[in-house]
Design a protein around this motif. Structure first.
Motif, PDB file in Angstrom:
ATOM      1  N   ALA A   1       2.355  -4.822  -3.761  1.00  0.00           N
ATOM      2  CA  ALA A   1       3.426  -5.838  -4.893  1.00  0.00           C
ATOM      3  C   ALA A   1       4.046  -7.110  -3.523  1.00  0.00           C
ATOM      4  O   ALA A   1       4.282  -6.664  -2.464  1.00  0.00           O
ATOM      5  CB  ALA A   1       4.622  -4.843  -5.242  1.00  0.00           C
ATOM      6  N   VAL A   2       4.317  -8.139  -4.205  1.00  0.00           N
ATOM      7  CA  VAL A   2       5.074  -9.223  -3.712  1.00  0.00           C
ATOM      8  C   VAL A   2       6.414  -9.346  -4.388  1.00  0.00           C
ATOM      9  O   VAL A   2       6.486  -9.280  -5.589  1.00  0.00           O
ATOM     10  CB  VAL A   2       4.313 -10.501  -3.583  1.00  0.00           C
ATOM     11  CG1 VAL A   2       5.030 -11.584  -3.262  1.00  0.00           C
ATOM     12  CG2 VAL A   2       3.106 -10.390  -2.723  1.00  0.00           C
ATOM     13  N   VAL A   3       7.270  -9.424  -3.580  1.00  0.00           N
ATOM     14  CA  VAL A   3       8.681  -9.485  -3.958  1.00  0.00           C
ATOM     15  C   VAL A   3       9.205 -10.724  -3.500  1.00  0.00           C
ATOM     16  O   VAL A   3       9.170 -11.451  -2.468  1.00  0.00           O
ATOM     17  CB  VAL A   3       9.598  -8.515  -3.431  1.00  0.00           C
ATOM     18  CG1 VAL A   3      11.139  -8.509  -3.947  1.00  0.00           C
ATOM     19  CG2 VAL A   3       9.254  -7.130  -3.774  1.00  0.00           C
ATOM     20  N   ALA A   4       9.985 -11.553  -4.639  1.00  0.00           N
ATOM     21  CA  ALA A   4      10.372 -12.744  -4.359  1.00  0.00           C
ATOM     22  C   ALA A   4      11.829 -12.980  -5.089  1.00  0.00           C
ATOM     23  O   ALA A   4      12.175 -12.296  -6.059  1.00  0.00           O
ATOM     24  CB  ALA A   4       9.496 -14.034  -4.883  1.00  0.00           C
ATOM     25  N   ASP A   5      12.137 -14.255  -5.076  1.00  0.00           N
ATOM     26  CA  ASP A   5      13.556 -14.698  -5.822  1.00  0.00           C
ATOM     27  C   ASP A   5      13.371 -14.869  -7.357  1.00  0.00           C
ATOM     28  O   ASP A   5      14.166 -14.726  -8.029  1.00  0.00           O
ATOM     29  CB  ASP A   5      14.211 -15.801  -5.123  1.00  0.00           C
ATOM     30  CG  ASP A   5      14.776 -15.574  -3.975  1.00  0.00           C
ATOM     31  OD1 ASP A   5      15.212 -14.526  -3.501  1.00  0.00           O
ATOM     32  OD2 ASP A   5      15.001 -16.589  -3.053  1.00  0.00           O
ATOM     33  N   ASP A   6      12.030 -15.072  -7.849  1.00  0.00           N
ATOM     34  CA  ASP A   6      11.624 -15.211  -9.122  1.00  0.00           C
ATOM     35  C   ASP A   6      10.069 -14.773  -9.291  1.00  0.00           C
ATOM     36  O   ASP A   6       9.487 -14.682  -8.310  1.00  0.00           O
ATOM     37  CB  ASP A   6      11.613 -16.713  -9.480  1.00  0.00           C
ATOM     38  CG  ASP A   6      10.709 -17.354  -9.023  1.00  0.00           C
ATOM     39  OD1 ASP A   6       9.570 -17.904  -9.242  1.00  0.00           O
ATOM     40  OD2 ASP A   6      10.873 -18.163  -7.844  1.00  0.00           O
ATOM     41  N   TRP A   7       9.798 -14.458 -10.372  1.00  0.00           N
ATOM     42  CA  TRP A   7       8.409 -13.693 -10.764  1.00  0.00           C
ATOM     43  C   TRP A   7       7.315 -14.519 -10.525  1.00  0.00           C
ATOM     44  O   TRP A   7       6.321 -14.494  -9.966  1.00  0.00           O
ATOM     45  CB  TRP A   7       8.469 -12.774 -12.198  1.00  0.00           C
ATOM     46  CG  TRP A   7       7.180 -12.346 -12.371  1.00  0.00           C
ATOM     47  CD1 TRP A   7       7.054 -11.074 -11.605  1.00  0.00           C
ATOM     48  CD2 TRP A   7       6.144 -12.671 -12.870  1.00  0.00           C
ATOM     49  NE1 TRP A   7       5.847 -10.445 -12.020  1.00  0.00           N
ATOM     50  CE2 TRP A   7       5.103 -11.470 -12.704  1.00  0.00           C
ATOM     51  CE3 TRP A   7       5.620 -14.022 -13.436  1.00  0.00           C
ATOM     52  CZ2 TRP A   7       3.889 -11.778 -13.509  1.00  0.00           C
ATOM     53  CZ3 TRP A   7       4.269 -13.974 -13.752  1.00  0.00           C
ATOM     54  CH2 TRP A   7       3.497 -12.915 -13.832  1.00  0.00           C
ATOM     55  N   TRP A   8       7.298 -15.830 -10.889  1.00  0.00           N
ATOM     56  CA  TRP A   8       6.029 -16.890 -10.828  1.00  0.00           C
ATOM     57  C   TRP A   8       5.910 -17.101  -9.277  1.00  0.00           C
ATOM     58  O   TRP A   8       4.791 -17.142  -8.947  1.00  0.00           O
ATOM     59  CB  TRP A   8       6.672 -18.225 -11.687  1.00  0.00           C
ATOM     60  CG  TRP A   8       6.785 -17.839 -13.018  1.00  0.00           C
ATOM     61  CD1 TRP A   8       8.027 -18.004 -13.701  1.00  0.00           C
ATOM     62  CD2 TRP A   8       5.693 -17.524 -13.850  1.00  0.00           C
ATOM     63  NE1 TRP A   8       7.402 -17.895 -14.961  1.00  0.00           N
ATOM     64  CE2 TRP A   8       6.411 -17.462 -15.079  1.00  0.00           C
ATOM     65  CE3 TRP A   8       4.186 -17.442 -13.644  1.00  0.00           C
ATOM     66  CZ2 TRP A   8       5.362 -17.251 -16.217  1.00  0.00           C
ATOM     67  CZ3 TRP A   8       3.636 -17.090 -14.963  1.00  0.00           C
ATOM     68  CH2 TRP A   8       4.109 -16.972 -16.192  1.00  0.00           C
ATOM     69  N   THR A   9       6.926 -17.096  -8.449  1.00  0.00           N
ATOM     70  CA  THR A   9       6.647 -17.341  -7.073  1.00  0.00           C
ATOM     71  C   THR A   9       6.006 -16.022  -6.624  1.00  0.00           C
ATOM     72  O   THR A   9       4.856 -15.906  -5.585  1.00  0.00           O
ATOM     73  CB  THR A   9       8.069 -17.686  -6.090  1.00  0.00           C
ATOM     74  OG1 THR A   9       8.594 -18.914  -6.602  1.00  0.00           O
ATOM     75  CG2 THR A   9       7.679 -17.605  -4.807  1.00  0.00           C
TER      76      THR A   9
END
Length: 763
Positions: A298-306
């Protein structure tokens, strides 16, 4: 002709927007979370006469609010089937409240686990919600009503038998006084809980909620956009995660290179998710084998599209495992081989008489081979779960069909006991069995555990949903049937082989048709993908095959399929030594009744123009010999144009499901089931190549459009049996009637789904 009687419930078709271990009755409340009462007013006999300034919980089911509204805790997921409304109707019926004063919220699974399943039935599956909660909710309502009346008796010094409850008030029949529940709640909450065996339930003739199409509780917010689904959850400081699992079922993660992700603001971290439990089927929950979940990244970011864009660029190396070269063609070959060379010495599913001998002496023998592919649940809302993990707690927000089990899975991955967990059940944008498994919950918790104190929302891409489902097994069945010189069926033989799954033999063996000689066999092979329950369960796999082959035999005998079905529903021909014979006879009588009803309602004997056809089927969702279930029969009407385009123009259903709690919601359930069935018939197919699911979205896995929806005419027959579920009934039933109607319209005999594989043309 047998007689039938329709109830007064006559429902016209509505827009699709508007609807689309059970404990004994002897339950008791295990929680006494009552609010402190407000100070008494001058002149009152005690605290009960003053309206409480906060909510008062009476047991675990009901909260009385200061404005005299009643909050009912619902231990079911709301998937669009109307559970929030129907459960409230059943409990509110005995509680004696006004419908406009009823409020609902989902139960808390941690309370249910702590109190050893105090809510009796908290899983939303197998159409068992209404059936399992009908008695417990009414008893709970009656117990709370009795406690409120007892509180009023104390307040006024009036004998209990002089008091009644109506419209959220206790009324003194002799003195004309009345008092709101809100003024009695605090005192009532301290009362002893009445013995469930002693409370008096209302007679059906006195019901004011049950049997009425009261307004659906969940609909207004869904129309105005204020409804909050799992995908809509927003929490302060929340981060977003996108996930990718092994593209081959059973694969394991070897490595990934997060340094290769292009620098991008907002990317927070890359997390390895370890394979493990998926829930439901694990032995701890009493459901047998856990089919597990695979490694993921999984990649975690400030928003899902990123997060999702970064995940797509992440180099990941997988060890693909034993299914790396698997394909649909290879699996099909293995299934056929299993039919001819059973891999294990499976005992016959069902044997009666001498089917082999009767086949040898038959005047005419028919043989046919039927196939059903892997299919996808395809709910509109992608899988998602928001998780918040700290050193000593875990909290999740998600839509799930089995919230207790989802909480257990969350706590398992958080390394905490269930007492340290909380699950907030959200509205579901469709489920159809996919949200029984809790793999997405386990993944979300694993991610959030790496970011203590930070809420993380995991959202699967649509492609991930298609590639990594838990799917019902691909199945092949070979039939043999024998006819005597008069066209009577003398022998019925079927042999099925399917992919890995729990026991699916009820799908083939639970027919009630009384063949004089019958043998049913079932084989199983190891296949990807992992098994998952789907709407209609094994009956969706098998019933249309059984009904179609009966139809084949009827046409070969030059007989009316309806008359053949009726002749096979003969209670006098059930063997004396048949397991649970009385229940089997009851099933046959119910199926015969609905079959006769639907034939008369839909005018089965009327001729139709060229290119049109009618198909008939009868079925119930009884899994085991001790089961009783809704019996239903359907007649489908289809049209095949000169280009081979098939349209289902009308579907007529007659059913006996016992008391109908909410006719409007019941109709919506049947409409939704019919739509789901036609969608599966027309389009549903997952294929596998190199161990991978080839379909990825609705562009290559289409679903039924609104313009393709037929007119649906539903008739509920009067019945004095307990209520039975009907959420899954329409799926196998509709499939069965439609495939028979296609043949009657001049099309080919459908023996492989979806029907796009058949060459269709007008008669």
């Amino acid at each position: 002709m047998d007689k039938f009687e329709l109830s007064e419930i006559r429902i016209s078709r509505r827009a699709l927007l508007v609807g689309t271990a059970v404990s004994a009755v002897g339950i008791a409340f295990g929680v006494r979370a009552s609010a402190a009462p407000a100070a008494p007013r001058p002149g009152s006999r005690g605290a009960a006469a003053a309206k409480a300034d906060s909510d008062v919980a009476i047991g675990v089911w009901v909260v009385i609010r200061p404005d005299n509204s009643v909050l009912i805790k619902v231990p079911q997921a709301e998937l669009g089937q109307g559970a929030l409304t129907s459960v409230a109707q059943m409990l509110g019926e005995e509680l004696e409240v006004r419908w406009q004063d009823v409020r609902t919220e989902f139960y808390q699974p941690s309370v249910n686990i702590a109190l050893n399943n105090v809510y009796v039935w908290a899983a939303t599956l197998s159409s068992l919600g209404i059936e399992s909660l009908f008695d417990p909710t009414r008893v709970a309502g009656a117990q709370i009503r009795a406690m409120l009346i007892s509180a009023a008796s104390d307040e006024w010094g009036t004998p209990v038998d002089h008091l009644i409850a109506r419209n959220g008030r206790v009324i003194d029949q002799g003195g004309g006084r009345s008092i709101e529940y809100a003024r009695l709640a605090a005192l009532a909450a301290k009362k002893p809980i009445p013995d469930p065996k002693l409370v008096k339930l209302k007679r059906p003739v006195d019901w004011t909620f049950i049997g009425k199409s009261v307004p659906r509780i969940d609909i207004p917010s869904k129309i105005d956009g204020s409804a909050v689904y799992g995908i809509d959850v927003r929490l302060p400081g929340m981060k977003y995660a996108s996930v990718q699992q092994s593209p081959v079922f059973g694969g394991r993660l070897k490595s990934f290179d997060e340094k290769a992700i292009p620098a991008n603001a907002g990317i927070l971290k890359v997390v390895k998710i370890s394979a493990g439990k998926s829930g439901l089927n694990e032995a701890e929950a009493g459901w047998g084998v856990d089919y597990g979940m695979d490694d993921a990244v999984a990649v975690v970011a400030d928003d899902w599209w990123t997060a999702n864009r970064a995940l797509r660029t992440l180099p990941i190396e997988w060890s693909e495992g034993k299914f790396a070269k698997s394909s649909t063609a290879a699996i099909a070959h293995e299934l056929v081989y299993a039919l001819e060379h059973p891999p294990l010495p499976f005992p016959p599913v069902r044997v009666q008489g001498d089917a082999v001998g009767a086949l040898k002496s038959a005047h005419k023998v028919l043989e046919a081979e039927y196939w059903v592919p892997f299919t996808e649940h395809a709910p509109m809302e992608p899988l998602n779960c928001t998780a918040l993990v700290t050193a000593d707690s875990v909290e999740v927000w998600t839509g799930t069909q089995f919230a207790d089990e989802a909480l257990r899975i969350a706590c398992h991955y958080a390394g905490l006991p269930p007492s340290k967990g909380r699950l907030n059940l959200m509205l579901c944008g469709g489920a159809f069995g996919r949200r029984i498994n809790s793999d997405f919950v386990g993944q979300a918790v694993q991610i959030a555990k790496t970011m203590p104190g930070v809420p993380v929302k995991l959202l699967w891409s649509r492609e991930e949903c298609f590639h990594r489902g838990y799917n019902p097994p691909i199945t092949v069945t070979r039939f043999k049937g024998g006819l005597d010189s008069s066209g009577n069926i003398t022998s019925w033989m079927s042999n099925s082989a399917g992919g890995r799954a729990p026991d699916q033999t009820y799908g083939t063996g639970r027919m009630v048709q009384t063949f004089p000689n019958i043998r049913i066999d079932y084989q199983q092979i190891e296949t990807p993908p992992p098994f998952g329950w789907k709407r209609g369960v094994a009956f969706t796999q098998q019933t249309w095959m059984n009904m179609s082959f009966i139809d084949e035999l009827a046409h070969a005998a030059r007989k009316d399929p309806y008359e053949v079905q009726l002749s096979l529903l003969n209670p006098d021909k059930v063997p004396k030594d048949f397991e649970k014979r009385d229940l089997e006879v009851s099933r046959i009588i119910k199926q015969r009744r609905v079959l006769v009803a639907v034939a008369e309602i839909a005018r089965w004997s009327d001729r139709v123009p060229s290119g049109y056809g009618k198909g008939i089927a009868v079925h119930d969702m009884s899994y085991w010999p001790e089961d009783q279930a809704t019996a239903a029969a359907a007649i489908a009407e289809v049209h095949i144009d000169v280009h081979g385009n098939v349209s289902v123009t009308k579907l007529t259903i007659a059913l006996d499901c016992g008391p109908v709690i909410n006719p409007d919601a019941a109709l919506a359930q049947l409409q939704g089931g019919a739509a789901y069935a036609i969608s599966d018939l027309m389009f549903a197919e997952l294929t596998i190549a190199d161990g991978r699911v080839e379909q990825s979205n609705f562009n290559d896995y289409p679903v039924l459009r609104l313009a393709q929806m037929p007119k649906i005419d539903v008739h509920f027959l009067k019945s004095d049996t307990p209520p039975h579920g009907l959420g899954e009934t329409a799926v196998p039933l509709t499939m069965s009637a439609v495939v028979n109607a296609i043949f009657a319209a001049g099309g080919p005999r459908i023996r492989q789904l979806p029907i796009k594989h058949a060459k269709l043309q007008a008669a």
